[in-house]
Design a protein around this motif. Structure first.
Motif, PDB file in Angstrom:
ATOM      1  N   LYS A  30      45.318  30.788  27.578  1.00  0.00           N
ATOM      2  CA  LYS A  30      46.323  30.124  28.413  1.00  0.00           C
ATOM      3  C   LYS A  30      45.719  29.297  29.545  1.00  0.00           C
ATOM      4  N   GLU A  31      44.421  29.514  29.845  1.00  0.00           N
ATOM      5  CA  GLU A  31      43.832  28.768  30.968  1.00  0.00           C
ATOM      6  C   GLU A  31      43.072  27.519  30.522  1.00  0.00           C
ATOM      7  N   ASP A  32      42.896  27.345  29.209  1.00  0.00           N
ATOM      8  CA  ASP A  32      42.124  26.193  28.734  1.00  0.00           C
ATOM      9  C   ASP A  32      42.896  24.897  28.986  1.00  0.00           C
ATOM     10  N   ARG A  33      42.214  23.938  29.597  1.00  0.00           N
ATOM     11  CA  ARG A  33      42.840  22.677  29.979  1.00  0.00           C
ATOM     12  C   ARG A  33      42.131  21.472  29.353  1.00  0.00           C
ATOM     13  N   LEU A  34      42.841  20.355  29.337  1.00  0.00           N
ATOM     14  CA  LEU A  34      42.241  19.080  28.941  1.00  0.00           C
ATOM     15  C   LEU A  34      41.540  18.469  30.165  1.00  0.00           C
ATOM     16  N   ALA A  35      40.513  19.179  30.646  1.00  0.00           N
ATOM     17  CA  ALA A  35      39.802  18.732  31.844  1.00  0.00           C
ATOM     18  C   ALA A  35      39.120  17.391  31.566  1.00  0.00           C
ATOM     19  N   PRO A  36      38.948  16.563  32.577  1.00  0.00           N
ATOM     20  CA  PRO A  36      38.212  15.312  32.375  1.00  0.00           C
ATOM     21  C   PRO A  36      36.819  15.622  31.792  1.00  0.00           C
ATOM     22  N   GLY A  37      36.459  14.907  30.732  1.00  0.00           N
ATOM     23  CA  GLY A  37      35.184  15.168  30.060  1.00  0.00           C
ATOM     24  C   GLY A  37      35.328  16.031  28.817  1.00  0.00           C
ATOM     25  N   SER A  38      36.526  16.598  28.597  1.00  0.00           N
ATOM     26  CA  SER A  38      36.731  17.363  27.360  1.00  0.00           C
ATOM     27  C   SER A  38      36.658  16.430  26.156  1.00  0.00           C
ATOM     28  N   VAL A  39      36.163  16.949  25.037  1.00  0.00           N
ATOM     29  CA  VAL A  39      36.233  16.229  23.758  1.00  0.00           C
ATOM     30  C   VAL A  39      36.900  17.190  22.785  1.00  0.00           C
ATOM     31  N   VAL A  40      38.090  16.814  22.300  1.00  0.00           N
ATOM     32  CA  VAL A  40      38.896  17.741  21.491  1.00  0.00           C
ATOM     33  C   VAL A  40      39.392  17.055  20.227  1.00  0.00           C
ATOM     34  N   THR A  41      39.681  17.875  19.223  1.00  0.00           N
ATOM     35  CA  THR A  41      40.382  17.340  18.069  1.00  0.00           C
ATOM     36  C   THR A  41      41.880  17.491  18.293  1.00  0.00           C
ATOM     37  N   ILE A  42      42.644  16.543  17.730  1.00  0.00           N
ATOM     38  CA  ILE A  42      44.101  16.665  17.622  1.00  0.00           C
ATOM     39  C   ILE A  42      44.375  16.589  16.123  1.00  0.00           C
ATOM     40  N   GLU A  43      44.866  17.691  15.545  1.00  0.00           N
ATOM     41  CA  GLU A  43      44.937  17.753  14.081  1.00  0.00           C
ATOM     42  C   GLU A  43      46.161  18.510  13.557  1.00  0.00           C
ATOM     43  N   PRO A  44      47.358  17.944  13.787  1.00  0.00           N
ATOM     44  CA  PRO A  44      48.539  18.575  13.208  1.00  0.00           C
ATOM     45  C   PRO A  44      48.513  18.469  11.679  1.00  0.00           C
ATOM     46  N   GLY A  45      49.166  19.426  11.014  1.00  0.00           N
ATOM     47  CA  GLY A  45      49.204  19.405   9.549  1.00  0.00           C
ATOM     48  C   GLY A  45      50.334  20.254   9.014  1.00  0.00           C
ATOM     49  N   LEU A  46      50.744  19.955   7.805  1.00  0.00           N
ATOM     50  CA  LEU A  46      51.792  20.728   7.116  1.00  0.00           C
ATOM     51  C   LEU A  46      51.283  21.089   5.729  1.00  0.00           C
TER      52      LEU A  46
END
Lengths: 409, 409
Positions: free
Chosen positions: B355-371
């Protein structure tokens, strides 16, 4: 050999062994699980019993392919352990191991632990487990471990896998030779079809490509070193170097099965176009020692004596060796060979402080004498991987010509 | 970010950190040493001080390239320690660490240890060191470790390396698309020039070849799964499967820099030739959620809320999700994304128990919705790797069309 494990466990006074981690790039686990794909798990083998493989639920089918009795890690309900420990991942992990050990009646005695993991995690988990199970002695073995001793001799399945890697290796070496001999030379260096000088970096790129095409890995890189670099056994070769005619190229290639499996280890020394007299003389010295040692090695004999013998032979030819001068950077400066398997360097060893290592039936070893003169810009090494067959014969697992000179146009 | 290390060490109450092992395929060491080649060594960083790199003598030059203060491990005379301990490799190793710690005034306080090693060796060495230095607390961190927290945000050098991997990745994806669209179809399946059906195994072989040609690694394999397998998020695809027209292909590719460096993570879903109505509808549902989430994500916001939001959007479309039914195998069954770096999965996480993980400046994340609808033989996932820039903007690090249908002849 795997069939020696129970005896070795008795010799090491171990009641059980625990292997942890993935089945890829983790030799202890792969030794047991073969080619199955498993991102993580645990394997427990008690003495005189078959192993049990603990798997993550998404990898049920892969675990089943191992042929071992399996146990679903999800049965230990990590979600509940996390709640009990108020979200403490370490404590929950320790509790899970405690439950596993308790279920399999391993709350006392000696257990050896193996496998690749983060050092901090390993230290924290096993220190914590020891507190929970004070009668269980957790043993970490460095150096002469039970697994390295077992791995020192190979069964026929392992030998066939190493042999298949040898076939891939020599096939790629042949492609490199064909590639080099199909180039033109201009002003004493190889050039590509567009007239640009060919660089070692490009040769290495092709080696990686051909290895990938064959479906194998090259986790430790390749030595392709010319001139002065060929005279330094640990130089892997400079990507910007030209391919000059008449200079020694040491080409030492040691790829592995995909996923971190069995290695093959192979070296040839090449001279493009021609070999100057001093290079030819150096090559002939190494070749004669290589052939002499190959004719002398005998099943079950002690390995270190062949290192001594190699030094003696090179000294008779007038070369310095690490026997006559342990600090020498010229002449014969390394050991004669090493076991090859799931690690590129394993048992038996050909060094004076491994006096008990033998060429036991089932050993797979490299024989790789070499001479190095970095100041004179040359080095020669010849290496094959040899199986000490159960019938006592020595068999090179992949044949390839020993020739020095590669003709060029 | 690396510049946060001193603050994080204070937060974790660590006076020093020790990283051990090779610089290849060992993210903790590589995080510090970058692209140097080192087969083994130790790095010690005390709080508010620069790291010191302990190297093996043959790797002096590589160690110097790290830019750190260096110390030759040979100065600790392992040969003498082996004599003192009567050949006990473990005891000699412990003595060497004791000397290193003593030299650098680390005989008390808290030291965190990281890096990949054999679990037994790690447990034995650090248990032994603790006995020698009882006032030094050796800390192994699982889960939310200092290093994972530091790695959760990337500096500009790291971002450029991930971007370069994105360029390689999308270039290979383009080659795969070109290859597929250049084949003929016969009776609803792709066939090669000799009229044989094209198999997924051959496509994967080409992917590995093109990745190798680009000088990168593919340590975790590639997902190229068609039909039913596309409906199972963890299926990597069956090598013997045909490439049938009108079926969903999930192509999830996540290569890394050679030597075990930074990853990129990318997914497209393709239909060869045409998309049946139900597939097109599924694709449009995923596409609209992908676009909606991309438009909503904001710098510094909490990640788990986007997982909730994704579930809400899919539920509005009428799909089951793990929010409405945690056991569902159909609909939306995984999390929205994850951090990407030296590990393929790192921080921040998009899950409700982070619950504490944020999109802090400098984060590199995947965005991967799927069905996923395995029973109906279809699945759709769209994934890009996104940099949360210091200026608060979201930037996809490698652009590639989102199209579903690949035309074939």
């Amino acid at each position: 050999m795997k069939s020696d494990l129970d005896q070795l466990m008795q010799d090491h006074n171990l009641d059980a062994i625990l292997i942890t981690g993935p089945a890829q790039h983790n030799p202890p686990m792969r030794y047991f699980t073969g080619t199955i794909h498993m991102t993580g798990g645990d394997l427990i083998k008690k003495r005189s019993a078959d192993p049990i493989l603990f798997y993550n639920p998404m990898e049920r089918d892969e675990a089943a392919n191992s042929g071992f009795e399996t146990k679903n890690l999800a049965d230990y309900r990590f979600d509940e352990l996390i709640k009990i420990t108020n979200g403490n991942f370490l404590e929950a992990t320790i509790l899970r191991y405690q439950k596993m050990m308790t279920d399999y009646d391993l709350t006392s005695g000696n257990i050896g632990v193996y496998g690749k993991m983060d050092v901090g995690s390993a230290y924290a988990i096993f220190s914590g487990l020891k507190e929970k199970l004070p009668n269980l002695e957790i043993i970490g073995q460095l150096g002469d471990s039970l697994l390295l001793q077992a791995m020192a001799t190979k069964d026929s399945d392992e030998v066939e896998r190493i042999r298949a890697m040898g076939k891939v290796t020599t096939s790629v070496v042949g492609k490199v030779a064909d590639f080099l001999t199909s180039q033109r030379s201009v002003n004493g260096v190889l050039v590509t079809s567009n007239g640009e000088p060919l660089l070692i970096g490009e040769v290495k790129r092709k080696i990686n490509l051909w290895l990938a095409e064959s479906g194998v890995e090259n986790p430790e890189g390749t030595i392709f070193a010319i001139g002065h670099d060929a005279g330094v056994p640990h130089s892997s070769g400079n990507a910007e170097d030209l391919l000059s005619l008449g200079q020694t190229i040491i080409f030492d290639i040691f790829p592995a099965e995909a996923g971190g499996g069995y290695f093959y280890d192979f070296t040839r020394t090449w001279c493009l176009g021609y070999a100057p007299d001093e290079v030819m003389a150096l090559y002939e010295d190494v070749l004669s020692v290589y052939q002499q040692i190959m004719s002398e090695i005998e099943v079950s004999s002690l390995c270190y004596q062949y290192q001594d013998r190699t030094c003696e032979l090179f000294e008779e030819q007038g070369h310095p060796t690490i026997k006559s001068n342990p600090q020498t950077q010229e002449g014969y400066v390394h050991s004669l060979g090493h076991g090859v398997g799931l690690y590129i360097h394993e048992y038996p060893r050909f060094i004076s402080n491994a006096k008990e290592d033998r060429l036991a039936p089932g050993s797979v070893v490299t024989i790789e004498p070499g001479l190095y003169y970095p100041e004179q810009g040359m080095g020669v090494r010849l290496e094959d991987t040899v199986w000490v067959r159960p019938d006592g014969e020595m068999e090179i697992l992949a044949d390839y010509p020993l020739d020095l000179v590669l003709p060029v146009k």
